[in-house]
Design a protein around this motif. Sequence first.
Motif, PDB file in Angstrom:
ATOM      1  N   ASN A 173     -13.214  35.107  44.122  1.00  0.00           N
ATOM      2  CA  ASN A 173     -11.821  34.905  43.735  1.00  0.00           C
ATOM      3  C   ASN A 173     -11.180  36.179  43.182  1.00  0.00           C
ATOM      4  O   ASN A 173      -9.949  36.255  43.030  1.00  0.00           O
ATOM      5  CB  ASN A 173     -11.714  33.786  42.709  1.00  0.00           C
ATOM      6  CG  ASN A 173     -11.987  32.436  43.326  1.00  0.00           C
ATOM      7  OD1 ASN A 173     -12.363  32.355  44.485  1.00  0.00           O
ATOM      8  ND2 ASN A 173     -11.788  31.359  42.554  1.00  0.00           N
ATOM      9  N   ASP A 174     -12.016  37.203  42.874  1.00  0.00           N
ATOM     10  CA  ASP A 174     -11.450  38.488  42.419  1.00  0.00           C
ATOM     11  C   ASP A 174     -11.166  39.419  43.598  1.00  0.00           C
ATOM     12  O   ASP A 174     -11.029  40.621  43.435  1.00  0.00           O
ATOM     13  CB  ASP A 174     -12.399  39.147  41.415  1.00  0.00           C
ATOM     14  CG  ASP A 174     -13.794  39.378  42.015  1.00  0.00           C
ATOM     15  OD1 ASP A 174     -13.949  39.231  43.259  1.00  0.00           O
ATOM     16  OD2 ASP A 174     -14.730  39.676  41.255  1.00  0.00           O
ATOM     17  N   ARG A 175     -11.101  38.797  44.822  1.00  0.00           N
ATOM     18  CA  ARG A 175     -10.717  39.475  46.058  1.00  0.00           C
ATOM     19  C   ARG A 175     -11.812  40.371  46.629  1.00  0.00           C
ATOM     20  O   ARG A 175     -11.573  41.118  47.577  1.00  0.00           O
ATOM     21  CB  ARG A 175      -9.438  40.291  45.877  1.00  0.00           C
ATOM     22  CG  ARG A 175      -8.242  39.424  45.495  1.00  0.00           C
ATOM     23  CD  ARG A 175      -6.968  40.227  45.527  1.00  0.00           C
ATOM     24  NE  ARG A 175      -5.827  39.366  45.229  1.00  0.00           N
ATOM     25  CZ  ARG A 175      -4.570  39.788  45.233  1.00  0.00           C
ATOM     26  NH1 ARG A 175      -4.289  41.058  45.519  1.00  0.00           N
ATOM     27  NH2 ARG A 175      -3.583  38.943  44.955  1.00  0.00           N
ATOM     28  N   LYS A 203     -10.446  33.475  55.387  1.00  0.00           N
ATOM     29  CA  LYS A 203      -9.690  33.386  54.139  1.00  0.00           C
ATOM     30  C   LYS A 203      -8.363  32.651  54.318  1.00  0.00           C
ATOM     31  O   LYS A 203      -7.812  32.118  53.348  1.00  0.00           O
ATOM     32  CB  LYS A 203      -9.413  34.783  53.586  1.00  0.00           C
ATOM     33  CG  LYS A 203     -10.616  35.449  52.970  1.00  0.00           C
ATOM     34  CD  LYS A 203     -10.215  36.648  52.156  1.00  0.00           C
ATOM     35  CE  LYS A 203      -9.358  36.243  50.962  1.00  0.00           C
ATOM     36  NZ  LYS A 203      -9.023  37.376  50.091  1.00  0.00           N
TER      37      LYS A 203
END
Length: 595
Positions: A120-122, A138
């Motif tokens: 979730n932090d890319r 994604k």
Amino acid sequence: MLLCGSKRRKMSQSMIATSVLCVLISVAIAVCAIGYFTFQLVVGEKGKARVDVLQQISDSNSVNRTNMVKAMDALYEDFYDDLTAPKSEKSSCAIQMLLEQTDRQFKRIGMDMTIDILLNDRRMFSTDPDENNLKSLKNTYWYIKHYSGETDTSWNLRFWDVDDISTYGLAYGKTVYAQDGKVVGMIVLTSRYEALFRTFQKLVSDGVKVYILDRNGIIISHTNPNRVGNWAFDMKTFQEEYGRNTYKIIQRSKQKILIVNYHDASSGWTFVEEQNMDELLRDGLKTVRNCLTIVLLGCIVAASIAYWRGRRITQVLSDFTDEIGDMSVEKLSELPVKDEYEETYVLSTTFNGMIHRIEELIDDIRIREQEKQRTEYDFLQAQINPHFLNNTLLSVKSLIAMHQPERAYRMMNELVELLHIPATPEIQFVPLEEELHLMRSYMSIMNCRTEKDTVLICEVPEKMYGIYVPRMIVQPIIGNAFFHGFAEMEEGCEIRLRAGLRGNALYIEVTDNGEGIAPKRLEQVQSGNYRSGRLHHGIGLRNVRKRLQIIYGGRSDVTVRSEFGKYTTVTITMDHYRSIPKREQGGEVNEDHSS
């Protein structure tokens, strides 16, 4: 009876012609049925074949799914500490190194799988050299459900190019949670074992709609990739509507759709295929439709002709039977002679002859039945009077001998009133009020004869006094109370008389406080299987029962209840009492006293 007139047509001949038409219609219907069931057989075989194909897809993926679940559990445990660590270059390097090490192990043991990690932090990590696959993942709703924590694990059978088997993949995703329960990201394990997807590719290439549902009704795979991850069905409703491991034809948007499904019990997945019936059986359906149209038109024409012919032939007979059906049993009459057909002419003339004979027989039976009932009733009445009359006269004689003329005179007056019967051939009925008066006269005589002071307690509502009952119907019951109940009692004798209504039945209840009836004797009395040792009262109950059956029939009867040493209750039930006419003073019918 001589049959005359012009030659008439035979109804049987006309019916033969109608039968021939019916046979032709039956043949036409049979052809239609054959076409229909042939069509159903073709569809059935096609449906069963498609179920088998879906089963092959499920079976080919069964072992692979099991291996993927085990591999995912191992990956989750190995990667968990690094994935939940704070974002840093060190943790990213650790994840990448562990990912490359795991990929080498998969290749060494022959597992053709790729690993994708989306945080979730890319941050994104993958063993797939094509980065486009990871980026496209994604953008799917399937990924968003894991990203939001809406689901923990899910499956996805996806492809990018229908014709390129290398783009097919069975993906298994698992959400990664931190210690505090927040979503960190997800791990995706994708199997690229091409042999698993050959059958699935063939179905998709045929242009049919194929999709897979998990146990919650979420779409795992779909020919339209945008549908993956969406909720499609409540699986309980799906099973009730479409069944399981079977096929069904439904109507959707003016099209017939063949829906085939196969449920895999081990995974809970349901493989579904939808195919347009018009495309599936276009040529055959056109031929069958034309045949059915011709047969249907033929049936309509044949049915119309048969109906017209049959209606014309049977109209005469229908009119004849309608006239008979509308005829009242009480008013039998002759019918007009139907001479259009030989059969109806014979039927109508014979029927009229039967009517004459039936009327004669009914009149004869009615007269005989009335005479029989009156004779039997008179015989029953005569059984009671001689004994009572003899004993009463002896009592009067004794009173005169004992110089008690007033008592003798009073007893004679009571006796004359009691035995007064008008000279008429009909069974005598009296109002309930008069019957009660007669019973008081009877008890006065019995008190004189037995030298007792028996009290009569009458609990009959005045509104019931006008109900008509057979004359002296209660007398044998009260006589039994004196002869049996009070035989050993000198004083305190009491008789209680009640009356009431139960539906269509009138009941009169007589209760005495005498010695009662012994249990064994009571059982014999209730069953009617008893003998009396005393001539003067042995005929009482049987006499009343027979008189009730002659007059009322139905459920009319006499019932006895008793407790030895305490009381005896006898209930007289007169069924359909309202149907008995008043025989005197105008012949009016009984009023309804039930209100």
